[in-house]
Design a protein around this motif. Sequence first.
Motif, PDB file in Angstrom:
ATOM      1  N   ALA A  13       9.513  23.094 -65.782  1.00 29.15           N
ATOM      2  CA  ALA A  13      10.994  22.717 -65.289  1.00 29.15           C
ATOM      3  C   ALA A  13      11.160  23.384 -63.919  1.00 29.15           C
ATOM      4  O   ALA A  13      11.714  22.736 -63.031  1.00 29.15           O
ATOM      5  CB  ALA A  13      11.754  23.218 -66.380  1.00 29.15           C
ATOM      6  N   VAL A  14      10.837  24.552 -63.850  1.00 31.71           N
ATOM      7  CA  VAL A  14      11.102  25.207 -62.625  1.00 31.71           C
ATOM      8  C   VAL A  14      10.190  24.327 -61.412  1.00 31.71           C
ATOM      9  O   VAL A  14      10.973  24.553 -60.288  1.00 31.71           O
ATOM     10  CB  VAL A  14      10.364  26.804 -62.556  1.00 31.71           C
ATOM     11  N   ALA A  15       9.212  24.155 -61.601  1.00 32.79           N
ATOM     12  CA  ALA A  15       8.241  23.682 -60.661  1.00 32.79           C
ATOM     13  C   ALA A  15       8.980  22.181 -60.110  1.00 32.79           C
ATOM     14  O   ALA A  15       9.068  21.781 -59.036  1.00 32.79           O
ATOM     15  CB  ALA A  15       6.858  23.341 -60.884  1.00 32.79           C
ATOM     16  N   ALA A  16       9.548  21.343 -61.163  1.00 32.45           N
ATOM     17  CA  ALA A  16      10.190  20.305 -61.095  1.00 32.45           C
ATOM     18  C   ALA A  16      11.653  20.431 -59.908  1.00 32.45           C
ATOM     19  O   ALA A  16      11.730  19.726 -59.188  1.00 32.45           O
ATOM     20  CB  ALA A  16      10.638  19.750 -62.214  1.00 32.45           C
ATOM     21  N   ARG A  17      12.248  21.587 -60.299  1.00 30.18           N
ATOM     22  CA  ARG A  17      13.372  21.721 -59.421  1.00 30.18           C
ATOM     23  C   ARG A  17      12.884  22.173 -58.171  1.00 30.18           C
ATOM     24  O   ARG A  17      13.739  21.846 -57.250  1.00 30.18           O
ATOM     25  CB  ARG A  17      14.220  22.833 -60.225  1.00 30.18           C
ATOM     26  N   LEU A  18      12.071  22.870 -57.918  1.00 29.83           N
ATOM     27  CA  LEU A  18      11.603  23.120 -56.649  1.00 29.83           C
ATOM     28  C   LEU A  18      10.974  22.050 -55.812  1.00 29.83           C
ATOM     29  O   LEU A  18      11.289  21.851 -54.622  1.00 29.83           O
ATOM     30  CB  LEU A  18      10.312  24.345 -56.899  1.00 29.83           C
ATOM     31  N   GLN A  19      10.358  21.153 -56.595  1.00 27.51           N
ATOM     32  CA  GLN A  19       9.854  19.865 -55.924  1.00 27.51           C
ATOM     33  C   GLN A  19      11.132  19.198 -55.220  1.00 27.51           C
ATOM     34  O   GLN A  19      11.106  18.612 -54.311  1.00 27.51           O
ATOM     35  CB  GLN A  19       9.240  19.096 -56.987  1.00 27.51           C
ATOM     36  N   LYS A  20      12.288  19.323 -55.768  1.00 23.74           N
ATOM     37  CA  LYS A  20      13.345  18.784 -55.335  1.00 23.74           C
ATOM     38  C   LYS A  20      13.612  19.099 -53.830  1.00 23.74           C
ATOM     39  O   LYS A  20      14.334  18.198 -53.013  1.00 23.74           O
ATOM     40  CB  LYS A  20      14.536  19.133 -56.162  1.00 23.74           C
ATOM     41  N   ARG A  21      13.432  20.123 -53.523  1.00 26.27           N
ATOM     42  CA  ARG A  21      13.607  20.489 -52.093  1.00 26.27           C
ATOM     43  C   ARG A  21      12.261  20.468 -51.268  1.00 26.27           C
ATOM     44  O   ARG A  21      12.239  21.237 -50.546  1.00 26.27           O
ATOM     45  CB  ARG A  21      14.120  22.175 -51.925  1.00 26.27           C
ATOM     46  N   GLY A  22      11.361  20.143 -52.121  1.00 22.01           N
ATOM     47  CA  GLY A  22       9.928  19.658 -51.142  1.00 22.01           C
ATOM     48  C   GLY A  22       9.017  21.066 -51.386  1.00 22.01           C
ATOM     49  O   GLY A  22       7.971  21.305 -50.450  1.00 22.01           O
ATOM     50  N   PHE A  23       9.446  21.889 -52.335  1.00 21.73           N
ATOM     51  CA  PHE A  23       8.264  23.044 -52.468  1.00 21.73           C
ATOM     52  C   PHE A  23       7.445  22.709 -53.528  1.00 21.73           C
ATOM     53  O   PHE A  23       8.043  22.510 -54.598  1.00 21.73           O
ATOM     54  CB  PHE A  23       8.999  24.378 -52.633  1.00 21.73           C
ATOM     55  N   THR A  24       6.137  22.852 -53.543  1.00 16.57           N
ATOM     56  CA  THR A  24       5.164  22.906 -54.457  1.00 16.57           C
ATOM     57  C   THR A  24       4.693  24.206 -55.055  1.00 16.57           C
ATOM     58  O   THR A  24       4.258  24.777 -54.349  1.00 16.57           O
ATOM     59  CB  THR A  24       3.989  21.742 -54.055  1.00 16.57           C
ATOM     60  N   LEU A  25       4.932  24.255 -56.365  1.00 12.04           N
ATOM     61  CA  LEU A  25       4.840  25.578 -56.929  1.00 12.04           C
ATOM     62  C   LEU A  25       3.279  25.691 -57.379  1.00 12.04           C
ATOM     63  O   LEU A  25       2.666  24.456 -58.054  1.00 12.04           O
ATOM     64  CB  LEU A  25       5.897  25.932 -58.024  1.00 12.04           C
ATOM     65  N   ASP A  26       2.453  26.537 -56.935  1.00  6.73           N
ATOM     66  CA  ASP A  26       1.206  26.684 -57.637  1.00  6.73           C
ATOM     67  C   ASP A  26       0.919  26.928 -59.102  1.00  6.73           C
ATOM     68  O   ASP A  26       0.915  28.075 -59.286  1.00  6.73           O
ATOM     69  CB  ASP A  26       0.322  27.585 -56.676  1.00  6.73           C
ATOM     70  N   ILE A  27       1.179  26.191 -59.653  1.00  4.78           N
ATOM     71  CA  ILE A  27       1.344  26.318 -61.362  1.00  4.78           C
ATOM     72  C   ILE A  27      -0.020  27.099 -62.129  1.00  4.78           C
ATOM     73  O   ILE A  27       0.222  27.881 -62.611  1.00  4.78           O
ATOM     74  CB  ILE A  27       1.784  25.011 -62.216  1.00  4.78           C
ATOM     75  N   ASP A  28      -0.965  26.510 -61.609  1.00  2.00           N
ATOM     76  CA  ASP A  28      -2.112  26.921 -62.184  1.00  2.00           C
ATOM     77  C   ASP A  28      -2.469  28.482 -61.736  1.00  2.00           C
ATOM     78  O   ASP A  28      -3.068  29.263 -62.358  1.00  2.00           O
ATOM     79  CB  ASP A  28      -3.259  26.150 -61.838  1.00  2.00           C
TER      80      ASP A  28
END
Length: 428
Positions: A13-28
């Motif tokens: 969910a956090v990654a999805a919200r960050l994607q909104k501003r064009g930031f890709t979270l390195d989940i792995d």
Amino acid sequence: MLEIRLIRDDIDAVAARLQKRGFTLDIDRIRSLEEERKQVQVETQDLQAERNQRSKAIGRAKAAGEDIQPLKDEIAGLGDKLKAVSGRLDTLQAELDTLLLSVPNLLHDSVPEGLDENDNVEIRRIGVPQAFSFSPRDHVELGEALGQLDFERAALIAGSRFATLNGGLARLQRALIQYMLDTHIEQHGYTEVYVPYLVNSESLKGTGQLPKFEQDLFKIDGESDYYLIPTAEVPVTNLVRDQILDAVSLPQRMVTHTPCFRSEAGSYGKDTRGLIRQHQFEKVELVQIVKPEHSYEALEQLTGHAEVLLKSLELPYRVMLLCSGDTGFSAAKTYDLEVWLPAQNAYREISSCSNFESFQARRLKARWRNPETGKPELVHTVNGSGLAVGRTLLAIMENHQNEDGSINIPAVLQPYMRGQQRLEKASS
RNA sequence: GGAGAGGUGGCUGAGUGGUCGAAAGCGGCGGUCUUGAAAACCGUUGAAGGGAAACCUUCCGGGGGUUCGAAUCCCUCCCUCUCCGCCA
């Protein structure tokens, strides 16, 4: 900085919200670091517990006059093992911290989606641009014709992106600063503060300029860990770093005037003409430290405080709600005030007002004691320019110019100019 | 710049190698008493992390080291205070 717990609990969910501003979270990467961190931390703490227990046993044995050598022998090797494991833990923690420090804030739900400034949303437009009966000149032309603005001298003294003012224009800038400060102090309930213009890296980390935006800053060469402030937001917000504030002391409203210094690396060729984009400029800054439930109210209020100045200076402007792609790294929501510049036939940013929610507070360890829970909780920080003085000065020049090249001084500034009503070539 | 003294919990302030996260006092909170309040008395009262919890770990200006064990010893950096010098 985001709360690690939030990321752990629902990283997708956090990654999805960050994607909104064009930031890709390195989940792995975060997942695997977190997993190992947890395991190594438990291991470390178990070893520490064992060491503590055995050391206390040795202490007791010694006090009882027993031979402690056998006990010491039993413990041999534990120290090295502990050192290895806790070293690994430190490394993991440092990696996680570095990663987290470069993750931007989550956006508020009211922030519209978009890529860049073209997708920002106009909230309101105040004032009507004056219809000139002549072709309005830009502030460079006006200032140089008055003999009160000089970029060549400044280039000689310092370099490009500097300006010198003299005579009436220099005084008008000072009048603006006084007027802005007085208005916020007397009408809006702010407390004036005076702060250092050089700050250490910890402070910049606290407000979010470091580690990601070092290239925007001027760093002082030498042993000392000093940077020139890019905005008063840094020293003023850091006034509450490492503090647990009393609930009754909130909200804190602070205002200050400082020069600001920006390297403007990466903005080559952009706004090279005039006062718009300088390495050094004056700014009056508003900072509020508030309880979390009041921060959005505070953002609206603070934006209004900046707007009061534009209205009273008779400058047409519009309020823009920045879209997801244009909102700054640390902000959850930002309004830009854009002033009308007739020579550019465009609205240009003159103030940026943001709610950072707990993003800065977490980095700053700025907390308040919530009487309801009795526990320290993070404050919210809100700030905005009120206003960028250099840009206000040029906006006044361009909007209030006369055909003969003189400039009308807005009525509210005249008391700060000994009643002077116009800037003219002869005046000084 | 030179010489010296210090940095311990919200505050004051003890603690110089071992059950010390830390005495004592003040302050805060809860209670007894009181019509109510004050006083007195009793209890309680730091932060961060892990854990469902029990509980465990870390933190005595920051960092590093010695030791089975560090608030305490050593190194280093930062800050405060006193005296001298210099200075807007």
